[in-house]
Design a protein around this motif. Structure first.
Motif, PDB file in Angstrom:
ATOM      1  N   ARG A 458       0.844  -1.202   0.000  1.00 22.02           N
ATOM      2  CA  ARG A 458       0.000   0.000   0.000  1.00 22.02           C
ATOM      3  C   ARG A 458       0.879   1.253   0.000  1.00 22.02           C
ATOM      4  O   ARG A 458       0.593   2.228  -0.702  1.00 22.02           O
ATOM      5  N   ILE A 459       1.949   1.223   0.778  1.00 22.49           N
ATOM      6  CA  ILE A 459       2.855   2.372   0.819  1.00 22.49           C
ATOM      7  C   ILE A 459       3.567   2.537  -0.519  1.00 22.49           C
ATOM      8  O   ILE A 459       3.720   3.652  -1.027  1.00 22.49           O
ATOM      9  N   ASN A 464       4.618   5.503  -5.413  1.00 22.02           N
ATOM     10  CA  ASN A 464       5.061   5.356  -6.807  1.00 22.02           C
ATOM     11  C   ASN A 464       3.950   5.096  -7.814  1.00 22.02           C
ATOM     12  O   ASN A 464       4.224   5.001  -9.010  1.00 22.02           O
ATOM     13  N   GLY A 465       2.719   4.974  -7.361  1.00 22.44           N
ATOM     14  CA  GLY A 465       1.632   4.706  -8.288  1.00 22.44           C
ATOM     15  C   GLY A 465       1.540   3.236  -8.679  1.00 22.44           C
ATOM     16  O   GLY A 465       2.271   2.386  -8.165  1.00 22.44           O
ATOM     17  N   HIS A 466       0.642   2.972  -9.618  1.00 23.18           N
ATOM     18  CA  HIS A 466       0.389   1.591 -10.030  1.00 23.18           C
ATOM     19  C   HIS A 466       0.065   1.581 -11.520  1.00 23.18           C
ATOM     20  O   HIS A 466      -0.512   2.536 -12.051  1.00 23.18           O
ATOM     21  N   LYS A 532       9.372  -5.128 -16.160  1.00 25.53           N
ATOM     22  CA  LYS A 532      10.625  -4.379 -16.249  1.00 25.53           C
ATOM     23  C   LYS A 532      10.516  -3.235 -17.249  1.00 25.53           C
ATOM     24  O   LYS A 532      10.920  -2.101 -16.967  1.00 25.53           O
ATOM     25  N   ILE A 533       9.959  -3.520 -18.404  1.00 27.00           N
ATOM     26  CA  ILE A 533       9.810  -2.472 -19.431  1.00 27.00           C
ATOM     27  C   ILE A 533       8.877  -1.373 -18.949  1.00 27.00           C
ATOM     28  O   ILE A 533       9.152  -0.176 -19.126  1.00 27.00           O
ATOM     29  N   THR A 534       7.774  -1.755 -18.331  1.00 26.08           N
ATOM     30  CA  THR A 534       6.803  -0.763 -17.837  1.00 26.08           C
ATOM     31  C   THR A 534       7.460   0.172 -16.839  1.00 26.08           C
ATOM     32  O   THR A 534       7.288   1.403 -16.897  1.00 26.08           O
ATOM     33  N   ARG A 535       8.238  -0.379 -15.921  1.00 23.86           N
ATOM     34  CA  ARG A 535       8.871   0.448 -14.902  1.00 23.86           C
ATOM     35  C   ARG A 535       9.986   1.311 -15.498  1.00 23.86           C
ATOM     36  O   ARG A 535      10.179   2.464 -15.080  1.00 23.86           O
ATOM     37  N   PRO A 546       6.487   2.439 -10.777  1.00 26.16           N
ATOM     38  CA  PRO A 546       5.236   2.036 -10.127  1.00 26.16           C
ATOM     39  C   PRO A 546       5.192   0.551  -9.803  1.00 26.16           C
ATOM     40  O   PRO A 546       5.961  -0.250 -10.343  1.00 26.16           O
ATOM     41  N   GLU A 547       4.273   0.201  -8.923  1.00 31.53           N
ATOM     42  CA  GLU A 547       3.909  -1.203  -8.767  1.00 31.53           C
ATOM     43  C   GLU A 547       3.172  -1.618 -10.042  1.00 31.53           C
ATOM     44  O   GLU A 547       2.356  -0.848 -10.565  1.00 31.53           O
TER      45      GLU A 547
END
Length: 557
Positions: A458-459, A464-466, A532-535, A546-547
């Motif tokens: 949750r933190i 960092n968003g999702h 990995k690419i998304t982050r 983000p998560e």
């Protein structure tokens, strides 16, 4: 194998709140045990977002539950009894307390569908409760809630005095005054006091504590001086303060309205158990709203900035049809517990924006502490003359200071924080072991472990968003080149001034078109690559990783 006497704090030692202490006597590793208090503390949005209550982890107690004789509750503050209804079914042992505390404890058990007859009600000293090798007496002591008690714990190895929370107040208003003769007798009975386990909350306060009775005139003067509606907040459990405020309101010609469930419940239980006699008549919120403002005084919950309490709701606009207006007065007749400052200040500023005049208790005019200050602690040391002192109920700096005071007086002492096993058998307290301690969270209606990962996730999402990414693979293990991305908690556009979702989708499309067969056929490899690419893209675009939740849908052949 020789018997030993041990002390083990699981909560409340190295922190303020969440009190849970264990005493044991018997052969090493086979001691019979008693538990003193099962309390809670409260979550905050910085470290435990969404958590309602925090309590000591009972894993060690559960592993040793067959050795536990009983639970003893010193008084009815939430940081001492608040976890009882939540944790009792993990231990299932008798609970001993006095009448006022027991009434509230039984309510907590009933709310959770637990047997209320597990809570046993006792009269104070000289009544003795036998709990295995322990003989325990409740000894009245003054505090900021009725029927607070220290515990007199007699063992084959000597006498322990566990103070609970206390102050030296001869005129507490509601509840029993501090009785020096009673404590003198305890100190001088055969064998004296071997161990004093002592409240350390106010060890840095250099002046003697003040009596609750000293507030009557200042509070009356305050209410008399206000031209419009008066609102006061304090701890609902501080029944003496609630009564002093109500008496001041009546003397000033005002009707009294109690707002907040816990405020009404505390007054009701105090009356039912006989600790509160002549409390003024009260009116309903509907009646209060219909009266002239100068004829009303509200006494409300929420002195610590709790978002759902009456104070916060009044600050945000209205509560049960009552609105504050310009020229009304709001008094905080309480001390802000460290960590709660932000919520209290937020409420004060919201009242200020309405035009409400806000008064606090920082200078001591409208509040006295329920804990013994340094001179009072030293007076208790001198009165009881213990062989050793174990500081409790305080942050580490409080425990350390209290231990140094004791040593300066020639009293053996040791700093025992949560998880420390202290051998009290000899002339000197000895740290002999450590047990693993932790925390349990009440998250909504569910108890979860602090290390379960729920709050950590949750933190991370808060920081960092999702991003949710959906990938489709056909029946021949060929990925569709168009991935779908839904970011949450992230800026819509990044450094390129293009939509972040489109940027991620474009990079994923390139990857999916060139991905090798082994990666596409393996869900875990494909998921790791997509994540990995998304982050990477979001880091380049908005400076956040983000998560990421990856959903892989495979079409059936």
């Amino acid at each position: 194998m020789s018997d030993r006497l041990i002390y083990l704090p699981l909560g409340g030692a190295g922190e303020i709140g969440m009190n849970a202490y264990v005493y044991g006597y018997g052969p090493k590793g086979k001691e019979r045990l008693i538990v003193v208090d099962l309390g809670v503390t409260f979550g905050d949005m910085d470290t435990t977002p969404g958590v309602d209550l925090i309590m000591a982890d009972t894993a060690w107690l559960q592993a040793n539950r067959k050795r536990i004789e009983a639970i003893f509750i010193t008084h009815a503050h939430e940081d001492h009894v608040g976890a009882l209804g939540l944790l009792w079914d993990r231990l299932e042992v008798p609970v001993h307390c006095r009448k006022f505390t027991g009434t509230l404890a039984r309510m907590k058990m009933e709310e959770r569908g637990l047997p209320t007859d597990a809570v046993k009600i006792h009269e104070p000293r000289p009544n003795v409760i036998d709990a295995g090798p322990f003989k325990v007496q409740f000894v009245p002591i003054s505090h900021s809630i009725p029927e607070s008690s220290a515990l007199l714990i007699d063992t084959p190895a000597g006498r322990i005095v566990h103070t609970g929370d206390f102050k030296l107040d001869g005129t507490p208003g509601v509840g029993e005054p501090f009785d020096p003769k009673l404590w003198h007798d305890i100190a001088h009975e055969e064998g004296g006091v071997k161990v004093l386990t002592c409240d350390s909350t106010n060890v840095f306060s250099p002046h003697p504590g003040r009596s609750e009775a000293l507030l009557a005139n200042p509070l009356l003067d305050f209410v008399m001086a206000q031209p419009n509606m008066v609102v006061a907040t304090t701890f609902a459990s501080n029944v003496a303060r609630v009564k002093t405020l109500a008496d001041a309101g009546v003397a000033a010609g005002r009707k009294i309205c109690l707002l907040g469930r816990s405020m009404r419940r505390m007054v009701q239980v105090s009356q039912e158990t006989g600790v509160l006699g002549d409390f003024p008549n009260t009116i309903s919120p509907e009646e209060a709203a219909d009266l002239p403002r100068e004829k009303v005084m509200l006494i409300v919950t929420g002195s610590q900035g709790e978002r759902r309490a009456a104070t916060a709701q009044l600050a945000r606009g209205s509560y049960l049809g009552i609105r504050l207006k310009e020229g009304d007065s709001f008094l905080f007749s309480s001390r802000v517990i460290p960590g709660n400052e932000r919520g209290v200040i937020r409420n004060m500023n919201q009242f200020s924006e309405i035009g409400v005049d806000v008064y606090d208790a920082d200078d001591g005019t409208y509040h006295v502490s329920g804990h013994a200050n340094r001179p009072d602690l030293e007076a208790v040391h001198d009165l009881l003359k213990p062989q050793m002192l174990i500081p409790m109920h305080g942050e580490h700096m409080h425990l350390r200071e209290h231990a140094e005071i004791a040593r300066d007086k020639g009293i053996a002492s040791v700093i025992a924080t949560n998880g420390s096993v202290v051998d009290l058998t000899g002339a000197q307290p000895q740290l002999v072991d450590e047990v693993e301690t932790g925390r349990i969270y009440l998250d909504g209606n569910v108890l979860i472990g602090a290390m379960d990962g729920v709050i950590r996730d949750r933190i991370r999402m808060a920081l960092n968003g999702h991003a949710m990414v959906s990938v489709i693979v056909d029946e021949n293990d060929n990925p569709f080149p168009d991935a779908w991305v839904e970011p949450m908690g992230l800026p819509e556009r990044g450094r390129s001034n293009q939509p972040v979702a489109q940027q991620v989708e474009a990079e994923l499309s390139e990857f999916l078109e060139r991905a090798d067969a082994k990666t596409v056929a393996d869900d875990q490899k494909l998921e790791d690559a997509v994540r990995k690419i998304t982050r990477q893209v979001t880091m380049e675009e908005v400076g956040k990783k983000p998560e990421v939740t990856v959903i892989i849908s495979r079409l059936a052949p």
